[in-house]
Scaffold this active site. Sequence first.
Site, PDB file in Angstrom:
ATOM      1  N   ALA A 243       0.875  -1.132   0.140  1.00  0.00           N
ATOM      2  CA  ALA A 243       0.047  -0.067  -0.068  1.00  0.00           C
ATOM      3  C   ALA A 243       0.954   1.317   0.103  1.00  0.00           C
ATOM      4  CB  ALA A 243      -1.020   0.057   1.061  1.00  0.00           C
ATOM      5  N   HIS A 244       0.269   2.388   0.077  1.00  0.00           N
ATOM      6  CA  HIS A 244       0.778   3.718  -0.060  1.00  0.00           C
ATOM      7  C   HIS A 244       1.652   3.839   1.062  1.00  0.00           C
ATOM      8  CE1 HIS A 244      -1.748   5.572   3.079  1.00  0.00           C
ATOM      9  NE2 HIS A 244      -2.689   4.622   2.891  1.00  0.00           N
ATOM     10  N   ASN A 245       2.795   4.720   0.776  1.00  0.00           N
ATOM     11  CA  ASN A 245       4.057   5.198   1.539  1.00  0.00           C
ATOM     12  C   ASN A 245       4.605   4.107   2.333  1.00  0.00           C
ATOM     13  OD1 ASN A 245       1.667   7.548   1.770  1.00  0.00           O
ATOM     14  ND2 ASN A 245       4.005   8.165   2.079  1.00  0.00           N
ATOM     15  N   SER A 263       1.771   2.845   4.901  1.00  0.00           N
ATOM     16  CA  SER A 263       2.981   3.366   5.908  1.00  0.00           C
ATOM     17  C   SER A 263       3.577   2.199   6.832  1.00  0.00           C
ATOM     18  CB  SER A 263       2.410   4.520   6.524  1.00  0.00           C
ATOM     19  OG  SER A 263       1.894   5.614   5.955  1.00  0.00           O
TER      20      SER A 263
END
Length: 330
Positions: A243-245, A263
């Site tokens: 997922a993102h980051n 994250s």
Amino acid sequence: MKSFSINEIKNLVNGNLIFEINEVITGLETVDNATIGQATFIGHKKFAKNFENSKASVVIVSEGIELKDNPTCAQIKVTNADLAMAKLLEAFSPETPSFISNISPVAVIDKSAIIGKNVKVGAGCYVGKNTVVEDNVTLYPNVTVFDDCKIGQNTIVWSGTVIRERSEIGAHCIFHNNVSIGADGFGYRPSDDGRSLVKIPHIGNVIIGNNVEIGANSCVDRAKFSSTIIGDGCKIDNLVQIAHNCILGRSCIMAGSSGLAGSVTLGDGVIIGGSASIKDHTTIHSGAIVGAGSGVLADVPAGKTVLGYPATDAKEKMKQWVALRKLGRA
């Protein structure tokens, strides 16, 4: 058909030939299914008994494993049979699909894109504006690379893969079929009136290091801000979600159907087992192992192995399972 003498096989794996026969090797197979003219491998002593009835012409066996003599099968001792197998699989690998011309006439490449030497672009590919494709990259048919991307030397991208805008890909990477790089991250918040969901835009990108391999149908989402980062040497299986980051260190391994929420940070050399799930904003420190099917809800110390849902220390979790089994028998 590729073929090698047994002596050539010995040299390829840097092994010690302790029993030789005169046979040409034309393929590789498991110890139970191998036939005359094929090589097989034994890397663990529990498979040694299978060798007695094997019809293989040569066996590559790890040091420390003793096999009974077989007058129809040569033996080559190596330090590690699995690593020897990797060398021979490469030697016997068939040719990859060929291109009639390096750049297909039915590929679409923006005029502003920079294409390096010996790049191959298959039919139906799209390369967007200001994208840089460095030397010796291969884009198999129907790959899409959007604007402002960079793909490093000798990277191979298989059909169906989509690389979204602003992604940066290192050298010597392999992306298998239908990989998604740089799609929007998953982020929504309730609206002010509580009657709908507001999409959170993701304006960052994805940065992937060198020698990264990503399996079919896996996704690496772009960051909300800054970058989602996959470190050098990471190996990602099929059907994996990053997922993102998220930030992955060097040489991490993620097995099939595992996933990282937003994250998550992985240190160097982290191993994530199949179908494991990692909670958002969690750090798994270098050298840690997450067992298959586990759910990680908190940070994992360096070098620790965790199992279960919620994931806890592997030894402690095994004790709990044993205790539960005893309760069931009471």
